[in-house]
Write a protein that holds these residues in place. Structure first.
Motif, PDB file in Angstrom:
ATOM      1  N   VAL A 111       0.850  -1.185   0.000  1.00  0.00           N
ATOM      2  CA  VAL A 111       0.000   0.000   0.000  1.00  0.00           C
ATOM      3  C   VAL A 111       0.886   1.235   0.000  1.00  0.00           C
ATOM      4  O   VAL A 111       1.849   1.316   0.764  1.00  0.00           O
ATOM      5  N   PHE A 112       0.557   2.193  -0.853  1.00  0.00           N
ATOM      6  CA  PHE A 112       1.259   3.479  -0.886  1.00  0.00           C
ATOM      7  C   PHE A 112       0.237   4.575  -0.608  1.00  0.00           C
ATOM      8  O   PHE A 112      -0.699   4.753  -1.390  1.00  0.00           O
ATOM      9  N   VAL A 113       0.416   5.286   0.504  1.00  0.00           N
ATOM     10  CA  VAL A 113      -0.501   6.351   0.883  1.00  0.00           C
ATOM     11  C   VAL A 113       0.175   7.693   0.633  1.00  0.00           C
ATOM     12  O   VAL A 113       1.215   7.991   1.225  1.00  0.00           O
TER      13      VAL A 113
ATOM     14  N   ILE B 113       8.892  21.415   0.215  1.00  0.00           N
ATOM     15  CA  ILE B 113       8.772  20.215   1.041  1.00  0.00           C
ATOM     16  C   ILE B 113       8.012  19.155   0.258  1.00  0.00           C
ATOM     17  O   ILE B 113       6.864  19.356  -0.134  1.00  0.00           O
ATOM     18  N   ARG B 114       8.654  18.015   0.024  1.00  0.00           N
ATOM     19  CA  ARG B 114       8.035  16.971  -0.777  1.00  0.00           C
ATOM     20  C   ARG B 114       6.999  16.182   0.016  1.00  0.00           C
ATOM     21  O   ARG B 114       7.076  16.067   1.236  1.00  0.00           O
ATOM     22  N   GLN B 115       6.048  15.651  -0.702  1.00  0.00           N
ATOM     23  CA  GLN B 115       5.000  14.828  -0.104  1.00  0.00           C
ATOM     24  C   GLN B 115       5.579  13.480   0.313  1.00  0.00           C
ATOM     25  O   GLN B 115       6.203  12.786  -0.488  1.00  0.00           O
ATOM     26  N   GLU B 116       5.371  13.113   1.557  1.00  0.00           N
ATOM     27  CA  GLU B 116       5.800  11.807   2.037  1.00  0.00           C
ATOM     28  C   GLU B 116       4.796  10.749   1.582  1.00  0.00           C
ATOM     29  O   GLU B 116       3.589  10.926   1.720  1.00  0.00           O
ATOM     30  N   ILE B 117       5.305   9.665   1.019  1.00  0.00           N
ATOM     31  CA  ILE B 117       4.462   8.551   0.586  1.00  0.00           C
ATOM     32  C   ILE B 117       4.785   7.371   1.492  1.00  0.00           C
ATOM     33  O   ILE B 117       5.861   6.775   1.411  1.00  0.00           O
TER      34      ILE B 117
END
Length: 467
Positions: free
Chosen positions: A93-95, A241-245
């Motif tokens: 799963v990748f959120v 700031i990059r989105q954390e997955i």
């Protein structure tokens, strides 16, 4: 890794984004990930005719607005009652992102918290200031330890980084809470994004290194990926700031867990002078002897009961190491070809010649006895000599028991061991494999000698031999 998470929302296939169904995604670290949907991804009027049994990607949007990608999914059951329901299982799963196809799961960086990395590094950064009056308060200072960077290849690099966070007294707490941890960071050079499966190979190779270095299986507690094009927000100074997955998956059950740094095979402060070159050498070596290093890692962190299969794997790894990195012929090919032709020319019968020719095709390879003797002599480390004991007896035991457990034929064999005896022989062979490979990564025989002598796993064998 979070033990249990639940996402309620709508779910759909990349091939039909208009047809969305309600459902609940439940992830449990022990049992895995399941998605229960309240309708079919196919024709909603005829769900019983659905032919979907597995799909690469299922997409979802939670009620909180999270973008979710389920990777490698398969239908495990359908539920019929007042309405139709289906339960799907996902491997990963990748959120935080949507991917229309597996090749869209490309990342520039992966960050992992891995047990027992922080405990092994044993670098808290906390210092207590000396004080002379016991009644006075004690001052703690914190200095974040320096990150350890290492090169891997022309595509990616690695880093062992430290992080910390503070929580000050508030209406909810009267204490200052401080947490600190270490993480593995693997990122591409030039911020180029590569596919998830390729990036994960580097992660697995590092985890195998950590298993060898600590002597314990590793437990991945949290995994975060980052893409260049997913920006969470931008700071006033222009920093993006990059989105954390966050990735969720079923974790491995591990029963052997270290509680203190002195339980590890390696004392990291003593290993530190050899870093980061040791890690770079490990990744470079992996390309040529991948299966051998996997066998070493699996047996160093063995979390299941010993069996004869472990013994056979270790001996196979020793034989393969010799074949790959030392030699695989008794005489050079030109001389052997002339020797073989000379023998065949003296055999008149075609059937006999064909039989002898087939046997001679492999006769130039060293026998297991030669390989073991050469590996032991090449290792030339006092602790290994002590662990193995009498070289001739060790070699005979390995050969007879390997042949017996391979062919299950006891005839003519006098040295077949009991399961307990076979375990001890396997540990001796594993120590030889460990030292042989470690010498390729850290070419300091005295360091390896002391590591074996002081280790919880093999130290008693060294002392018993010397006593």
């Amino acid at each position: 890794m979070t033990e249990k998470v639940v996402f309620k929302g709508t779910w759909f296939l990349p091939s039909n984004i208009e047809q969305r169904v309600a459902g609940t995604l439940t992830h449990n670290a022990d049992t895995g990930t399941q998605l229960e949907i309240e309708d079919s991804f196919d024709d909603q009027d005829k769900p019983f005719e659905s032919k979907l049994r597995n799909v690469d990607i299922i997409l979802g949007i939670s009620k909180e607005g999270d973008c979710i990608t389920l990777f490698s999914c398969f239908l495990i059951r359908t539920i019929w009652g007042n309405s139709y329901k289906a339960v799907w299982e996902a491997n990963k799963v990748f959120v935080g992102c949507h991917a229309l196809k597996p090749s869209d799961l490309c990342f520039a960086e992966v960050v992992l918290q891995v047990r027992p990395l922080f405990l092994w590094l044993n670098s808290s950064g906390i210092q207590i200031t000396d004080f002379t009056t016991p009644m006075q308060s004690t001052t703690f200072t914190y200095s974040k330890p320096d990150n350890i960077t290492f090169s891997i290849d022309e595509k990616v690099s690695g880093e062992l980084g430290f992080s910390n966070s503070f929580s000050f007294p508030s209406s909810h707490s009267e204490a200052i809470e401080f947490t600190h941890s270490a993480a593995l960071v693997i990122k591409t050079l030039g911020a180029e994004e590569i596919e998830y499966n390729e990036l994960w190979i580097y992660v697995q190779r590092f985890i195998n290194w950590l298993t060898v270095a600590t002597g314990y299986s590793c437990e991945v507690e949290k995994v975060s990926f980052y893409q260049n094009n997913l920006i969470k927000h931008e700071l006033s100074d222009g920093t993006k700031i990059r989105q954390e997955i966050v990735s969720y998956f079923k974790k491995q059950r591990i029963s052997r867990k270290p509680n203190s740094p002195d339980q590890f095979l390696f004392d990291f402060p003593k290993l530190k002078p050899y870093m980061p070159d040791a890690l770079t050498s490990w990744f470079r070596l992996y390309e040529s002897i991948e299966i051998i290093l996997q066998i070493l890692s699996e047996n160093m962190g063995r979390d299941v009961a010993f069996s004869e299969f472990h013994f056979k794997d270790i001996i196979q790894a020793l034989e393969a190491f010799h074949r790959k990195l030392i030699r695989n012929e008794r005489m050079n090919k030109t001389k052997y070809k002339a020797f073989k032709n000379k023998i065949l020319s003296q055999i008149g019968d075609e059937t006999e010649r064909s039989f002898v020719k087939e046997q001679l095709n492999y006769a130039n390879e060293p026998k297991l006895r030669e390989r073991l003797v050469e590996l032991i002599n090449r290792c030339d480390i006092p602790s290994i000599q002590s662990i193995i004991g009498d070289k001739e007896i060790f070699v005979k035991l390995v050969i007879e028991n390997r042949n017996y457990h391979t062919h299950l034929d006891k005839s003519g064999k006098k040295m077949i061991l009991t399961p307990v005896e076979l375990y001890h022989l396997s540990e001796k062979a594993l120590a030889l494999l460990f030292a042989t490979i470690l010498n390729e990564v850290i070419p300091d025989k005295e360091f390896i000698n002391q590591t074996l002598r002081l280790s919880n796993r093999w130290g008693f064998r060294v002392e018993r031999s010397n006593s």
